[in-house]
Scaffold this motif. Structure first.
Motif, PDB file in Angstrom:
ATOM      1  N   ARG A 189       0.916  -1.200   0.061  1.00  0.00           N
ATOM      2  CA  ARG A 189      -0.013   0.134   0.019  1.00  0.00           C
ATOM      3  C   ARG A 189       1.064   1.347   0.083  1.00  0.00           C
ATOM      4  O   ARG A 189       0.438   2.209   0.534  1.00  0.00           O
ATOM      5  N   ASN A 229       6.869  -4.583   7.355  1.00  0.00           N
ATOM      6  CA  ASN A 229       5.316  -4.702   7.185  1.00  0.00           C
ATOM      7  C   ASN A 229       4.896  -5.758   8.342  1.00  0.00           C
ATOM      8  O   ASN A 229       5.304  -6.562   8.783  1.00  0.00           O
ATOM      9  N   VAL A 230       3.567  -5.573   8.597  1.00  0.00           N
ATOM     10  CA  VAL A 230       2.744  -6.460   9.514  1.00  0.00           C
ATOM     11  C   VAL A 230       2.453  -7.666   8.942  1.00  0.00           C
ATOM     12  O   VAL A 230       2.359  -8.659   9.708  1.00  0.00           O
ATOM     13  N   LYS A 308       0.427  -8.828  13.909  1.00  0.00           N
ATOM     14  CA  LYS A 308      -0.641  -9.180  13.133  1.00  0.00           C
ATOM     15  C   LYS A 308      -0.892 -10.830  13.017  1.00  0.00           C
ATOM     16  O   LYS A 308       0.093 -11.471  12.445  1.00  0.00           O
ATOM     17  N   LYS A 381      -7.810  -0.691  14.307  1.00  0.00           N
ATOM     18  CA  LYS A 381      -8.164   0.311  13.530  1.00  0.00           C
ATOM     19  C   LYS A 381      -9.219   1.518  13.508  1.00  0.00           C
ATOM     20  O   LYS A 381     -10.194   1.066  14.265  1.00  0.00           O
ATOM     21  N   TYR A 415      -7.248   3.355   0.043  1.00  0.00           N
ATOM     22  CA  TYR A 415      -8.548   3.533  -0.309  1.00  0.00           C
ATOM     23  C   TYR A 415      -9.122   4.884  -0.883  1.00  0.00           C
ATOM     24  O   TYR A 415     -10.291   5.158  -0.808  1.00  0.00           O
TER      25      TYR A 415
END
Ligand code: GCV
Length: 722
Positions: A189, A229-230, A308, A381, A415
């Motif tokens: 992302r 990164n997770v 995660k 989140k 997004y």
């Protein structure tokens, strides 16, 4: 060579290169431009108050602070600022922590120093032997560094430095960036180039960028970074990589930034040679303990692990029939002797769970309230789905009073149009932080939960998924720098106003000229609502094309995991549109406290901005303004597009206030945004029109392409999807 060519090569080429270079530098310098103060009266006033600087102490942090102050002041005031050896003259800027101050000053400042925490600072005008000086101090050197950055901000934003008396400290302890950077240099992302971390050249090559990254973060008070990164790779925990991580930690330390890593739950198998990663297994526990010891030997102030687990295919304790508490506590025990923390993510949902995805994290985590170790913080989140242009606040906030919860915002615009759309995110962050959970009655805002004040937690945190990469301007879009900046400011104080933040960012990054600041600030503040309108008005969500999430894809319905399909979220049919999460539907509203649940449950009280998040309504449903839902939706899509057109017009007038490079960049990016906003409007309206069976209302432009055309678009190489 002709005379003309000779003159050209001798003078004009270097001049041209200088201009290009200084423009590129402006892009690179973020909000730390330190541009010469334009207002000459103000500049001489500042100069009259700062004859020189005097550092108390000599730590690496004080040295970095001194360097920043000297270069910042010299360039702001356009004169060389001298470092002094004493305070015998007058108008000296003195900086150093409490331990370096003399007894009398400490006595005088005792109350204020007690008021600020270990990272707080004081900026004060004081007099010594009838001569005026400015003192920047704090309980620690890092506090002093933060104070100095804030002092420089006063000058950058043309504020008065008369009779200074500023006392400030951060309200949240752990203020961090989460980099979703992979070891191969790609960024999940990521829309601003590749990863900043050059693993191949580390540990021996320390890129100046690492230092500038640390400066930028320190200037806004960010004090932690998760480097990887997770969706984690266990190799980061091998000696080969830990040596490189250590080099980064050493570089960031003077700036008060701790390094954290993601811990892949199956690492004991993948790099440890064990047969299991079961958190109950003695060998596994021991492996993590030894791993922690190894890390802390290299990096004594290592921050801890972000995990995660059992989410989107990542391994976790559930692989061994254990739960999140078992997994988090096992890692917490390994880190505890060294003071490290575990940030355990609550972003979980399963394709095997038939319940509404929005309910799953709450259902799984809330029963564990109070069972985690003291050095575990659960990272949630901002909303229950996934970083959408608008989501109601996550119901876990306010539901786990015995567990410290940390906020996870996304700064990178997965997004929200990637790095080509200008969207000022602090507006979104503020909306979430101000939301009232009612967990302890009215005024129980999300901000008060994450700053620990509501439930009396000592461990508090906030994370932002970074939008930073190797692009010259760090973030891909010059205005995306404001999202990094704004995240940091809200991490420092989650009660700040996004408008104030936009104001200071604009002044520091571009210009103090009101004719520039006011319209551009307004443009930034409206930009968030614009993206909501042209992508997902009235609470629509997750209707982006799948995988890469670039562009609209409301028609996608063929993915194996039902909750990855946009049709799962909008549920459009002949009868209407929207996800019924009220009592008559998935009853996700019941996860909120009663006062909130009641409001969301009833279509009459549910805020229209969240309408289709909570309700499935007929196309003829009457909105508050008397329009039908279909007409209202179509008009909102148009409003979003029109707002981008206004942004283009506003920006076009700003050529005189911005260097050519950035002016042109923003102009081109706004053109892309306009094109894509229309694409969103046309594709979504054509698609939903199949169900509504209604004409577009007056005022909405006719689509120029067919639905089949939009559906046929494919983007196999869209960035960030690796
Ligand atoms: C890092 C979303 C994103 C994933 C991301 C995930 C997460 O699903 O699309 O790229 O994975 O969130 O936050 O873990």
């Amino acid at each position: 060579m002709s005379r003309l060519t000779y003159v050209f090569s001798l003078f004009l080429i270097p001049l041209l290169l200088f201009c290009i270079n200084s423009s590129a530098q402006a892009d690179y310098k973020l909000w730390l431009q330190y541009k010469k103060i334009q207002d000459s009266k103000l500049a001489s006033e500042y100069k009259s108050k700062i004859n020189g600087i005097f550092a108390l102490g000599n730590s690496a942090t004080i040295q970095a602070t001194s360097k920043e102050l000297q270069s910042g002041l010299s360039s702001l005031l356009d004169t060389k600022i001298q470092t002094q050896q004493d305070i015998n003259g007058e108008n000296t800027l003195v900086f150093g922590s409490k331990s370096s101050l003399n007894e009398d000053i400490i006595k005088n400042l005792k109350n204020e120093l007690d008021q600020v925490n270990n990272e707080g600072y004081l900026i004060k005008t004081f007099s010594l032997n009838n001569k005026n000086h400015i003192l920047i101090t704090g309980n620690t050197d890092i506090g002093v560094l933060y104070g100095v950055f804030n002092f420089l901000k006063l000058l950058q934003t043309n504020k008065s430095i008369e009779n200074l008396n500023i006392v400030d400290s951060p309200k949240i302890n752990v203020r961090m960036l989460n980099h979703w950077d992979n070891l191969n240099g790609t960024v999940e992302r990521g829309y601003a180039g590749s990863s900043l971390w050059n693993w191949q050249k580390l540990p021996d090559f320390i890129d100046q960028r690492y230092i500038d990254y640390a400066r930028a973060n320190a200037s806004i008070g960010i004090n932690g970074t998760v480097l990887n990164n997770v969706n984690a790779n266990a190799l980061i925990l091998t000696p080969q990589y830990l040596e490189k991580v250590e080099a980064l930690a050493n570089t960031f330390r003077p700036y008060g930034i701790k390094v954290y890593l993601t811990a892949r739950f199956s690492a004991p198998i993948e790099i440890g040679g064990l047969k299991t990663a079961d958190p109950y297994n003695a060998e596994v526990k021991n492996w993590w303990k030894e791993k922690a010891r190894e890390i802390y030997k290299r990096i004594p102030d290592f921050g801890g692990f972000l995990v995660k687990a059992n989410s989107e295919g990542q391994p976790g304790p559930q692989n061994y029939k254990r739960n999140h508490v078992d997994g988090a506590n096992m890692l917490a025990d390994a880190l505890a002797p060294f003071g490290g923390i575990v940030m355990w993510r609550a972003f979980v949902y399963s394709e095997h769970d038939v319940n509404d995805r929005a309910k799953q994290a709450y259902s799984e985590f809330v029963p564990y309230d109070g069972q985690f170790r003291d050095n575990v913080i659960v990272q949630v989140k901002n909303g229950a789905i996934d970083f959408q242009p608008r989501e109601p606040f996550h119901p876990m906030f306010g539901a786990m009073p015995k567990t410290p919860l940390m906020m996870e915002f996304q700064i990178t615009q997965e997004y929200l149009g990637f790095s080509s759309h200008l969207v000022y995110l602090p507006k979104l962050y503020q909306e979430v932080l101000e939301s009232d959970t009612y967990s302890k009655g009215k005024g129980s805002t999300v901000a008060k939960i994450i700053d620990g004040s509501l439930d009396n937690h000592k461990l508090t945190g906030i994370a932002g998924v970074a939008n930073i990469g190797s692009d010259i301007n760090w973030t891909g879009h010059p205005f995306a720098q404001a999202n990094w900046y704004g995240f940091g400011r809200l991490a420092w104080n989650p009660h700040l106003d996004s408008e104030t933040i936009a104001d200071e960012w604009l002044r520091m990054t571009f210009s103090n000229d009101e004719t520039f600041v006011n319209p551009i600030k307004e443009m930034m503040l409206k930009s968030r609502e614009a993206v909501v309108n042209y992508m997902t008005p009235f609470g629509l969500h997750h209707i982006m094309d799948t995988g890469h999430h670039y562009g609209p894809g409301p028609w996608v319905s063929n993915l194996s995991r039902p909750e990855w399909n946009p049709t799962y979220y909008h549920k459009a049919d002949k009868n209407g549109i929207g996800f019924d999460r009220s009592k008559t539907g998935s009853n996700a509203t019941a996860q909120y406290n009663q006062e909130v649940a009641q409001v969301f449950n009833d279509v009459k009280t549910c805020p229209e901005k969240d309408l289709l998040w909570f309700h499935h309504l007929s196309w003829d449903y009457k909105l508050k303004n008397g329009q039908t839902l279909w007409n209202g939706m179509a008009l909102k899509y148009q409003e979003g597009v029109d707002e981008v057109a206004t942004m283009q017009t506003t920006w076009k007038k700003m050529g005189n206030y911005v260097d050519k490079t950035r002016f042109k960049e923003v102009q081109m990016l706004l053109n892309i945004q306009y094109k894509e906003a229309k694409w969103w409007r046309d594709a979504c309206l054509l698609y939903f029109q199949q169900f509504s069976g209604k004409e577009l209302p007056k005022g909405v432009e006719k689509p120029t392409q067919t639905l089949e055309y939009f559906e046929s678009l494919k983007f196999p190489f869209a960035p960030g999807n690796n």
